[in-house]
Structures are given as structure tokens and as C-alpha cells.
Enzyme design. Structure first.
Site, short mmCIF file in Angstrom:
data_model
loop_
_atom_site.label_atom_id
_atom_site.label_comp_id
_atom_site.label_asym_id
_atom_site.label_seq_id
_atom_site.Cartn_x
_atom_site.Cartn_y
_atom_site.Cartn_z
N PRO A 30 84.88 48.59 48.19
CA PRO A 30 83.63 48.59 48.94
C PRO A 30 82.95 49.96 48.82
CG PRO A 30 85.45 47.79 50.29
CD PRO A 30 86.05 48.39 49.06
N LYS A 31 81.63 49.95 48.86
CA LYS A 31 80.86 51.21 48.92
C LYS A 31 80.41 51.38 50.37
CE LYS A 31 76.94 53.71 46.93
NZ LYS A 31 76.45 54.20 48.25
N TRP A 32 80.95 52.39 51.01
CA TRP A 32 80.69 52.60 52.43
C TRP A 32 79.40 53.39 52.64
CZ3 TRP A 32 83.72 49.36 54.70
CH2 TRP A 32 84.98 49.09 54.16
#
Length: 203
Positions: A30-32
Site C-alpha cells: 500500500p502507498k500510505w
């Protein structure tokens, strides 16, 4: 046990692409929606470095304290600082944390505590750099580090990772309040500091 990596150290960066890269050489995460942060622990000294090489240390005393409470004296982590709020992550609340007044920094650290989500290990517990190792090896060692050292630490969390395209597609569909997209990184490459050739971001 001298730490081999020092600030400022340029993080590996991601090139923007429109489609998820496919193949066994890719790991997906995931890209936070937060601030990229390299964490340097050298004995009692903790430094938080931004993507641009600036110090974030004074703005996040609760993260510094969480890192000091990790039962290892020398390591370097790559991760993201986020501020949980209402079941999501608030980038606006995160921006408020960058303030010149020490009293406001302390108050916001209590009112809107930040969380460090880690996704790479750059220097192991003996202080030795492992940036020359491929990601598949760094991730294995990060998971071992997290299992041994990060359990029970509310302020630090291990980011999930997968080599399954279906998982990456599911994460991409969940982009919103918590996720800002996904990151794809080559499993077979070393950590390419300051380079975008081995990492891609998809929003």
C-alpha cells in the site's frame, strides 16, 4: 556497533506509472498518505529524516520515543509517518504537526499522535548497511526484525507486502481515506538510494 548509514541519506523513490507492473520480480505494498521518513537509531540517538533530507525529529517526539523503546540499539528503517484520525489517516492533521513552537508540538503529539509504518530495513541491528541486498532479502530481515522487536509497540507498525497481483489490485480499489495508491518495487534489486528505476507508484 557503529551505524554505517548517516543522514542525510537519499531514499529510494518511485516513478509514477498508470498501470500495475506484472511479473514475479515485483513486490506490492500500500502507498500510505503521509510523510516519507528514514529512521536512524544509533544508541540513544534517534534521527527522523524526510524524503528531501530535512530533519523531522523535533516534530514527532512520540515517534522518537517509540523508536527508543525498540529493543535494538542500532538500525535504519524506511517508512511513512501518518496521523490516524477517525478510522483513516489525516494528511491535514499531519501537516499541522510541522510547527515552530515547541509547546504546540508537544500538545499536538498528545492530541493527534502519529504512527510510523515501516516497509524497509536499510541497516540491521548490528548497524551494518544491508542496502546492497535485494529487496526480497531486506523484506525477510525486516519481517524478522518486526516479529522480534516491534511487537507491542503501538507507535510503529509493519506495512503489509505481497507478490500477488490480486492483492495489489484489491488495495488499489481501496484508495481513499487511508490509502494513496500502491507501490511496486523490484524484489531482485538492491536499495537504489536517490533513484526511481526500481520502484513505481500507481494511484
Amino acid at each position: 556497533m557503529a551505524l554505517e548509514l548517516r543522514t542525510p541519506f537519499p531514499p529510494m523513490e518511485a516513478a509514477s506509472v498508470v498501470a500495475i507492473p506484472v511479473g514475479p520480480q515485483w513486490q506490492y505494498e500500500p502507498k500510505w498518505d503521509g510523510f516519507r521518513c528514514l529512521v536512524f537509531r544509533d544508541g540513544d540517538k534517534v534521527e527522523l529524516q524526510s524524503k528531501s533530507g530535512q530533519s523531522l525529529t523535533r516534530y514527532f517526539p512520540e515517534i522518537v520515543e517509540a523508536v527508543r523503546n525498540v529493543g535494538a540499539k542500532a538500525f535504519v528503517l524506511d517508512g511513512e509517518i501518518v496521523v490516524p484520525q477517525g478510522g483513516a489517516f489525516s494528511f491535514d492533521a499531519l501537516l499541522q504537526r510541522i510547527h515552530p513552537a515547541a509547546s504546540r508540538v508537544r500538545r499536538l503529539a498528545s492530541e493527534t499522535p502519529a504512527l510510523l509504518i515501516v516497509f524497509d530495513l536499510l541497516a540491521a541491528e548490528n548497524g551494518k548497511s544491508i542496502t546492497d541486498c535485494p529487496l526480497v532479502e531486506r523484506r525477510r530481515r525486516l519481517e524478522q526484525f518486526a516479529g522480534k522487536r516491534l511487537r507491542g509497540h503501538d507507535g510503529i507498525r509493519l506495512s503489509p507486502a505481497t507478490v500477488k497481483l490480486a492483492d495489489a489490485k484489491r488495495w488499489l480499489k481501496s484508495v481513499g481515506a487511508a490509502l494513496d495508491g500502491i507501490i511496486a518495487t523490484r524484489c531482485d534489486l538492491p536499495y537504489r538510494a536517490g533513484d526511481r528505476s526500481g520502484m513505481q507508484k500507481i494511484k
